[in-house]
Scaffold this motif. Structure first.
Motif, PDB file in Angstrom:
ATOM      1  N   GLN A  12       0.533  -1.053   0.274  1.00 16.30           N
ATOM      2  CA  GLN A  12      -0.407   0.604  -0.007  1.00 16.30           C
ATOM      3  C   GLN A  12       0.616   1.236  -0.171  1.00 16.30           C
ATOM      4  OE1 GLN A  12      -2.639  -0.069   3.191  1.00 16.30           O
ATOM      5  NE2 GLN A  12      -4.418  -1.255   2.540  1.00 16.30           N
ATOM      6  N   ARG A  13       0.686   2.449  -1.100  1.00 15.18           N
ATOM      7  CA  ARG A  13       0.929   3.541  -0.999  1.00 15.18           C
ATOM      8  C   ARG A  13       0.591   4.424  -2.024  1.00 15.18           C
ATOM      9  NH1 ARG A  13       5.491   0.105  -3.797  1.00 15.18           N
ATOM     10  NH2 ARG A  13       6.964  -0.083  -2.764  1.00 15.18           N
ATOM     11  N   PRO A  14       0.771   5.537  -1.044  1.00 13.10           N
ATOM     12  CA  PRO A  14      -0.161   6.570  -1.956  1.00 13.10           C
ATOM     13  C   PRO A  14      -0.054   7.092  -3.640  1.00 13.10           C
ATOM     14  CG  PRO A  14       0.989   7.926   0.612  1.00 13.10           C
ATOM     15  CD  PRO A  14       1.307   6.171  -0.141  1.00 13.10           C
ATOM     16  N   LEU A  15      -0.654   7.191  -4.277  1.00 17.15           N
ATOM     17  CA  LEU A  15      -0.731   7.460  -5.995  1.00 17.15           C
ATOM     18  C   LEU A  15       0.245   8.008  -5.923  1.00 17.15           C
ATOM     19  CD1 LEU A  15      -1.841   6.205  -8.503  1.00 17.15           C
ATOM     20  CD2 LEU A  15      -3.149   8.293  -8.308  1.00 17.15           C
ATOM     21  N   LYS A  16       0.510   9.038  -5.640  1.00 14.38           N
ATOM     22  CA  LYS A  16       1.781  10.073  -5.891  1.00 14.38           C
ATOM     23  C   LYS A  16       2.954   9.339  -5.107  1.00 14.38           C
ATOM     24  CE  LYS A  16       1.956  12.788  -1.570  1.00 14.38           C
ATOM     25  NZ  LYS A  16       2.257  14.432  -1.286  1.00 14.38           N
ATOM     26  N   GLU A  17       2.916   8.652  -5.014  1.00 10.62           N
ATOM     27  CA  GLU A  17       4.392   7.915  -4.343  1.00 10.62           C
ATOM     28  C   GLU A  17       3.808   6.842  -5.457  1.00 10.62           C
ATOM     29  OE1 GLU A  17       6.329   5.063  -1.028  1.00 10.62           O
ATOM     30  OE2 GLU A  17       5.140   6.415  -0.637  1.00 10.62           O
ATOM     31  N   TRP A  18       3.589   6.020  -5.477  1.00  8.19           N
ATOM     32  CA  TRP A  18       3.315   4.662  -6.744  1.00  8.19           C
ATOM     33  C   TRP A  18       4.060   5.266  -7.999  1.00  8.19           C
ATOM     34  CZ3 TRP A  18       3.583  -0.232  -6.370  1.00  8.19           C
ATOM     35  CH2 TRP A  18       3.170  -0.519  -5.573  1.00  8.19           C
ATOM     36  N   LEU A  19       2.997   6.275  -8.302  1.00  9.15           N
ATOM     37  CA  LEU A  19       4.181   7.388  -9.475  1.00  9.15           C
ATOM     38  C   LEU A  19       5.309   7.770  -9.938  1.00  9.15           C
ATOM     39  CD1 LEU A  19       0.091   8.914 -10.286  1.00  9.15           C
ATOM     40  CD2 LEU A  19       1.558   6.858 -11.430  1.00  9.15           C
ATOM     41  N   GLY A  20       5.923   8.167  -9.127  1.00  8.33           N
ATOM     42  CA  GLY A  20       6.778   9.102  -8.800  1.00  8.33           C
ATOM     43  C   GLY A  20       8.110   8.355  -8.330  1.00  8.33           C
ATOM     44  N   GLU A  21       8.195   7.155  -7.989  1.00  5.23           N
ATOM     45  CA  GLU A  21       9.298   6.822  -7.198  1.00  5.23           C
ATOM     46  C   GLU A  21       8.724   4.750  -7.677  1.00  5.23           C
ATOM     47  OE1 GLU A  21      10.131   6.163  -3.254  1.00  5.23           O
ATOM     48  OE2 GLU A  21       9.756   8.363  -3.064  1.00  5.23           O
ATOM     49  N   HIS A  22       8.083   4.618  -8.996  1.00  5.95           N
ATOM     50  CA  HIS A  22       7.356   3.071  -9.133  1.00  5.95           C
ATOM     51  C   HIS A  22       6.527   1.910 -10.370  1.00  5.95           C
ATOM     52  CE1 HIS A  22       9.090   2.060  -4.486  1.00  5.95           C
ATOM     53  NE2 HIS A  22       7.934   2.683  -4.085  1.00  5.95           N
ATOM     54  N   ARG A  23       6.428   3.525 -10.718  1.00  5.24           N
ATOM     55  CA  ARG A  23       6.187   3.342 -12.029  1.00  5.24           C
ATOM     56  C   ARG A  23       6.433   4.436 -13.774  1.00  5.24           C
ATOM     57  NH1 ARG A  23       4.326  -0.347 -10.194  1.00  5.24           N
ATOM     58  NH2 ARG A  23       2.739  -1.338 -10.009  1.00  5.24           N
ATOM     59  N   GLU A  24       6.492   3.402 -14.318  1.00  7.78           N
ATOM     60  CA  GLU A  24       7.280   4.721 -15.796  1.00  7.78           C
ATOM     61  C   GLU A  24       6.035   5.339 -16.129  1.00  7.78           C
ATOM     62  OE1 GLU A  24      10.247   4.505 -16.958  1.00  7.78           O
ATOM     63  OE2 GLU A  24      11.035   2.352 -16.489  1.00  7.78           O
ATOM     64  N   LEU A  25       6.705   5.954 -16.334  1.00  9.81           N
ATOM     65  CA  LEU A  25       5.991   7.995 -16.736  1.00  9.81           C
ATOM     66  C   LEU A  25       7.083   8.155 -17.991  1.00  9.81           C
ATOM     67  CD1 LEU A  25       4.757   9.438 -13.321  1.00  9.81           C
ATOM     68  CD2 LEU A  25       3.589   7.579 -14.718  1.00  9.81           C
ATOM     69  N   THR A  26       7.856   7.956 -18.480  1.00 12.93           N
ATOM     70  CA  THR A  26       8.185   8.758 -19.690  1.00 12.93           C
ATOM     71  C   THR A  26       8.413   7.260 -20.676  1.00 12.93           C
ATOM     72  OG1 THR A  26      10.613   7.716 -18.878  1.00 12.93           O
ATOM     73  CG2 THR A  26       9.687   9.737 -18.012  1.00 12.93           C
ATOM     74  N   GLN A  27       7.898   6.417 -20.619  1.00 10.17           N
ATOM     75  CA  GLN A  27       8.584   5.217 -21.833  1.00 10.17           C
ATOM     76  C   GLN A  27       6.542   4.443 -21.997  1.00 10.17           C
ATOM     77  OE1 GLN A  27      11.786   2.660 -21.303  1.00 10.17           O
ATOM     78  NE2 GLN A  27      13.160   4.519 -21.322  1.00 10.17           N
ATOM     79  N   LEU A  28       6.350   4.202 -22.899  1.00  5.22           N
ATOM     80  CA  LEU A  28       4.777   3.283 -23.424  1.00  5.22           C
ATOM     81  C   LEU A  28       5.443   2.495 -23.124  1.00  5.22           C
ATOM     82  CD1 LEU A  28       3.559   6.841 -25.606  1.00  5.22           C
ATOM     83  CD2 LEU A  28       3.296   5.538 -23.003  1.00  5.22           C
ATOM     84  N   THR A  29       4.297   1.367 -23.308  1.00  6.13           N
ATOM     85  CA  THR A  29       4.113   0.322 -23.584  1.00  6.13           C
ATOM     86  C   THR A  29       3.425  -0.440 -24.283  1.00  6.13           C
ATOM     87  OG1 THR A  29       3.617  -0.900 -21.534  1.00  6.13           O
ATOM     88  CG2 THR A  29       5.609  -0.124 -21.646  1.00  6.13           C
ATOM     89  N   ARG A  30       3.132  -1.436 -24.930  1.00  6.98           N
ATOM     90  CA  ARG A  30       1.926  -2.220 -25.572  1.00  6.98           C
ATOM     91  C   ARG A  30       0.518  -2.857 -24.870  1.00  6.98           C
ATOM     92  NH1 ARG A  30       0.949  -3.503 -30.905  1.00  6.98           N
ATOM     93  NH2 ARG A  30       3.438  -3.374 -31.878  1.00  6.98           N
ATOM     94  N   PRO A  31       1.481  -3.172 -23.802  1.00  9.56           N
ATOM     95  CA  PRO A  31       0.336  -3.404 -22.721  1.00  9.56           C
ATOM     96  C   PRO A  31      -0.589  -2.596 -22.518  1.00  9.56           C
ATOM     97  CG  PRO A  31       2.068  -5.118 -22.338  1.00  9.56           C
ATOM     98  CD  PRO A  31       2.934  -4.226 -23.289  1.00  9.56           C
ATOM     99  N   PHE A  32       0.451  -1.257 -21.998  1.00  5.16           N
ATOM    100  CA  PHE A  32      -0.729  -0.425 -21.204  1.00  5.16           C
ATOM    101  C   PHE A  32      -1.942   0.280 -22.670  1.00  5.16           C
ATOM    102  CE2 PHE A  32      -1.020   4.107 -21.346  1.00  5.16           C
ATOM    103  CZ  PHE A  32      -2.316   4.241 -19.779  1.00  5.16           C
ATOM    104  N   LEU A  33      -0.528   0.580 -23.749  1.00  2.34           N
ATOM    105  CA  LEU A  33      -1.205   1.506 -24.699  1.00  2.34           C
ATOM    106  C   LEU A  33      -2.361   0.651 -25.419  1.00  2.34           C
ATOM    107  CD1 LEU A  33       1.215   2.851 -26.819  1.00  2.34           C
ATOM    108  CD2 LEU A  33       0.118   4.374 -25.263  1.00  2.34           C
TER     109      LEU A  33
END
Length: 599
Positions: free
Chosen positions: A307-328
């Motif tokens: 469990q983490r705050p959403l901003k922590e997930w996005l800031g330290e644990h998820r890719e935001l600058t590289q897109l992937t086919r599964p996400f798209l």
């Protein structure tokens, strides 16, 4: 033939019958067996036991072979971990790098696991080119007795995600081998796929090799435990000592020299190794994503039992600058965007490539709005992965420090500021702040053990980083081999990285030749491959005299152009035909005299 005079004559025939036609592994097993009998007492083995063995020789199944092909070290690391699990389970196994595998052994394999990365858009790692070509050729044998499984490592932002692994998996099946486990396709968050794949592979190995009947065996590739307790999974919090631009203000590039303290870490590295950096996304980018989706950054989100705050997930644990086919694919369905859906079709590979090379997550969210929940977003985005940078220093010279040469990816897209996740993060770091790091070994990119050998280093742009380490190391150790550097960048005045250091190295005799290619300083563009061709005669003489060649930098263009230039030099200076020139370069690579660190 060993002398048997110390044995009774009656035993000679039995022993010769027993040893006849046994391979080395079986003979080694027998050696251990007899040693065990000897330990039971001076009487040794009764003659009837020997006679029984002679009548029915022990059959030791071939070991499980774990073969890996790795460019940056990730596949090697996964293969080593799998090998350790297999050995701990008491299975007979060996670990082999692809370019050290004897292909004639393939027809005799019983169980083969392959762990291999895919470079760029469907290229094999350098150490696997020969194996991949062999398997795809008419020389590859039929394999009806082989059971196999393949684990691929790749980057789903490329159209040919894990393409080499899928190709090998299909080819082995074509040759008659039996697939015991579906091909694994691991993205940059490697463990998500690799961990369950290796667990299943271990179970399959136990079933195929019948664990209880197999004596354990040692690896053919020795593993050396690191002294430091820090690793990719447990990085060291290192202090940034220096963050200095090394391009002029008028340059189109922002390239920085970073110096990082290793004090207290016990981390050790060699020239050619890479530094792994765990980045943190920019606050501005995280805020932009939250605003576009109308989500609360303080919302607690659970994923993978954490469990983490959403901003922590996005800031330290998820890719935001590289897109992937599964996400798209998920986003196209959620947004019901016909344009995005069309771009994901197989025949639109070029358009897909253009999309992922120009757009970041926020750009797609803005262009194709969709109502993501916080939990669904975190689960759909790829976990953040560390970035690897070629180390630009020798520990023999800088002691408890590690230096990097980093090009900051910083640009505008549709009027909005964009930057690379790691390069932007490192460029923003202030001296005294901490960065999470680890060492990634690159055993295929090493200086020759014989310090009298000459080295040729080809590294335009930030590709020059490991060669700064090479020259420092050779100077510190008093190597008497010559050093020749080819460096290129757009402009002499603004982009000559480490200019004063190279000049000092030339003056002090630590660098013997320096050839420069500043592509935009004249009407006709000149690149490092052009300089290679201009120096063809001397270059070929150095190589034929035993020099080692190293290439570092861009894989898509520069490395391919340099590769072609070297073959052309062999044809021009050595009188080789195209096939011979290709084989000449392959032989240099097989000998460890042609190594590439390309990305």
């Amino acid at each position: 033939m060993l002398a048997l005079s110390h044995l009774p004559e009656s035993k000679h025939v039995l022993l010769r019958q027993l040893a006849e036609d046994l391979d080395t592994q079986s003979l080694n097993w027998l050696s251990g067996y007899f040693a065990g009998l000897a330990s039971q007492g001076p009487a040794g083995a009764p003659a009837q036991k020997i006679a029984a063995l002679a009548a029915t020789p022990a059959v030791v199944p071939r070991p499980l072979t774990i073969l890996y092909g790795s460019q940056t070290g990730n596949a090697k690391r996964v293969a080593e971990a799998l090998f350790e699990q297999v050995r701990a389970a008491g299975l007979n196994a060996r670990l082999v790098r692809a370019d050290r595998y004897t292909t004639r052994e393939l027809k005799d394999e019983q169980l083969l696991y392959i762990v291999i990365s895919t470079q760029g858009d469907g290229e094999p790692p350098d150490d696997s080119i020969g194996f991949v070509e062999f398997l795809g050729s008419r020389r590859a044998p039929k394999l009806p007795s082989l059971s196999y499984a393949v684990l691929g490592l790749g980057d789903s932002s490329y159209p040919s995600f894990c393409g080499i692994a899928r190709h090998l998996d299909e080819r082995l099946a074509e040759l008659g081998a039996t697939r015991v486990h579906e091909v694994g396709q691991a993205d940059l968050d490697i463990e998500t796929v690799a961990k369950p794949w290796t667990q299943k592979a271990l179970e399959q190995a136990q079933a195929v090799l019948k664990q209880a009947d197999n004596p354990p065996s040692a690896s053919v590739t020795p593993l050396h435990p690191k002294a430091s307790r820090y690793s990719r999974e447990a990085p060291f919090q290192a202090e940034l000592l220096l963050n200095q631009p090394i391009t002029a203000p008028e340059s189109d590039k922002d390239i920085r020299h970073l110096e990082i303290s290793l004090e207290g870490s016990q981390l050790a590295y060699q020239p050619g190794d890479a530094l792994g950096v765990w980045p943190v996304q920019s606050h501005a980018l995280v805020s932009e994503v939250l605003q576009l989706l109308g989500l609360d950054g303080e919302e607690i989100v659970q994923a993978a039992d954490v469990q983490r705050p959403l901003k922590e997930w996005l800031g330290e644990h998820r890719e935001l600058t590289q897109l992937t086919r599964p996400f798209l694919q998920a986003h196209a369905e959620l947004s019901q965007s016909e344009e995005l859906t069309a771009l994901l079709q197989p025949e639109q590979a070029e358009a897909f490539r253009e999309l992922v090379s120009t757009h970041q997550l926020a750009d797609v969210l803005r262009k194709h709005p969709a109502a993501w929940t916080a939990e669904a977003l975190v689960k759909a985005l790829r976990p953040l992965a560390p970035r690897l940078y070629s180390i630009a220093s020798s520990q023999s010279s800088v002691d408890e420090e590690v230096h990097l040469t980093v090009a900051n990816v910083d640009y505008d897209f549709n009027g909005l500021a964009r930057s690379g996740a790691a390069s932007g993060y490192l460029s923003r770091l202030a001296e005294g702040e901490r960065v999470r790091i680890f060492i990634e070994e690159n055993t295929r990119f090493r200086l020759p053990p014989d310090s009298s050998r000459d080295v040729i280093m080809i590294g335009p742009g930030t590709g020059v980083a490991p060669f700064r380490a090479f020259v420092q190391e050779r100077a510190a150790n008093g190597a008497n081999g010559r050093n020749w550097l080819f460096f290129g960048n757009p402009h002499f005045d603004s982009d000559f990285l480490y200019q004063t250091e190279w000049q000092a190295a030339l003056r002090d005799g630590h660098l013997h030749r320096l050839d420069l290619a500043f592509s935009r300083d004249q009407e006709q563009k000149i690149y490092v491959q052009d300089r290679l061709l201009e120096r063809a005669a001397d270059l070929y003489a150095w190589i034929q005299g035993g020099a080692h060649i190293y290439v570092c930098g861009d894989a898509n263009r520069m490395a391919k152009d340099v590769h072609q230039a070297l073959q052309r030099i062999a044809r021009q200076e050595g009188g080789l035909d195209p096939a011979q020139a290709k084989h000449w370069l392959e032989e240099l690579a097989a000998q460890g005299r042609y190594a590439r660190d390309v990305y």
